[in-house]
Design an enzyme around this catalytic site. Structure first.
Site, short mmCIF file in Angstrom:
data_model
loop_
_atom_site.label_atom_id
_atom_site.label_comp_id
_atom_site.label_asym_id
_atom_site.label_seq_id
_atom_site.Cartn_x
_atom_site.Cartn_y
_atom_site.Cartn_z
N SER A 169 0.67 -1.22 0.22
CA SER A 169 0.42 -0.39 -0.39
C SER A 169 0.67 1.06 0.11
O SER A 169 1.50 0.83 0.67
CB SER A 169 -1.35 0.26 2.09
OG SER A 169 -1.25 1.52 1.49
N TYR A 213 -2.31 -0.66 9.80
CA TYR A 213 -2.66 -0.85 9.11
C TYR A 213 -1.25 -1.08 7.88
O TYR A 213 -1.15 -1.64 7.49
CB TYR A 213 -3.90 -0.59 8.31
CG TYR A 213 -3.80 -1.24 6.69
CD1 TYR A 213 -4.72 -2.02 6.21
CD2 TYR A 213 -3.80 -0.58 5.29
CE1 TYR A 213 -4.61 -1.91 4.68
CE2 TYR A 213 -3.09 -0.25 4.34
CZ TYR A 213 -3.93 -0.87 4.14
OH TYR A 213 -4.43 -1.30 2.61
#
Length: 291
Positions: free
Chosen positions: A183, A196
């Protein structure tokens, strides 16, 4: 000059939220673009078998369809989004290849072992592993990250990659490929997605290290680091206002679509990427410009 079709769909996004993780594609308005009709396959993955976790929707669905266009048979793993999974199977099979769906909790090692065994039982081999499943739980205050949330996030996002890859490795051969979904948050951080982002940073290190470990076997390991892409994870994670403005602060001034990310996974899985290992491809609309 005609408007980019991706810009058109971005303008149609309505404020919306979902009350479950990782979200449902069938409940999104409008549904993401997972099949770009301008993308024509050329047999780059003929005869290959791919396993895609989180393959029922979002980026996973788009990758499954792109792989199908290139001639690969595809197995998708998903949690419990049964209708999304069935829709993906139909989309894959429409390109004349075989598809299978398997409901599995990839945070559980035994489920991962069985998942790979099921794929081998169905197709007899495995050539491409796409570790794509993930969850995220935004919080405004770091102190609000509970041990339970931390456990779920790490077990789903990074532990699963160890489990799936260990189960798959005995079946992979020279020329095969492992692709991990990282990400943009691994590179620029995120104040409301600290746990995350930490898992995505771990995925970056996992990718680089595993690439070194498997180089002698001729197995390439890479990652794709998407930016703000229109997937079920977005309305399942954020409030309506943030969903509506999602991606507007990128250089492209819009969110991306799963179909815009999928070609990176094709490149890394095919001979086009034969000299690429241990790397990350950034598909983020200029959200972060890597050094």
């Amino acid at each position: 000059m005609s408007k980019d079709p991706y810009e058109k769909i971005d303008e149609q996004v309505e404020p919306q939220v979902q009350d479950r993780q990782p979200g449902l594609e069938t409940e999104m308005t409008p549904e993401p673009i997972y099949d770009d009709e301008s993308y024509k396959g050329s047999g780059k993955l003929d005869g290959k078998v791919a396993l895609i976790t989180g393959g029922d929707s979002g980026i996973g669905r788009a990758v499954a369809v792109a792989y199908a266009k290139e001639g690969a048979n595809v197995a998708i793993a998903y949690l419990d989004e049964h209708q999304d999974a069935e829709d993906t199977v139909k989309a894959v099979e429409a390109y004349g290849v075989q598809a299978m769906k398997i409901a599995a909790d990839v945070s559980d090692v035994q489920a991962c072992n069985q998942l790979v065994a099921d794929v081998i039982g169905e197709f007899g081999k495995l050539n491409i592993v796409v570790n794509n499943a993930g969850k995220q739980f935004p919080v405004d205050d770091f102190l609000d990250i509970t041990p339970e949330q931390l456990k779920v996030t790490f077990e789903t996002n990074i532990y699963s990659m160890f489990y799936i890859t260990q189960a798959a490795l005995p079946h992979l051969e020279k020329g095969d490929s492992i692709i991990n979904t990282s990400s943009v948050t691994a590179y620029r951080g995120s104040e409301e997605l600290i746990d995350y982002s930490a898992t995505k940073g771990a995925i970056t290190a996992f990718t680089r290290s595993l690439a070194q470990s498997l180089s002698e076997k001729g197995i390439r390991v890479n990652s794709v680091a998407p930016g703000p892409i229109w997937t079920p994870l977005i309305p399942a994670s954020f409030g309506a206002e943030k969903v509506a403005s999602h991606g507007s602060d990128t250089l492209k001034e819009r969110r991306g679509q799963p179909a815009e990310v999928a070609p990176a996974y094709v490149y890394l899985a095919s001979r086009d990427g034969s000299y690429v290992t241990g790397q990350a491809i950034h598909v983020n609309g200029g959200d972060y410009i890597s050094s």
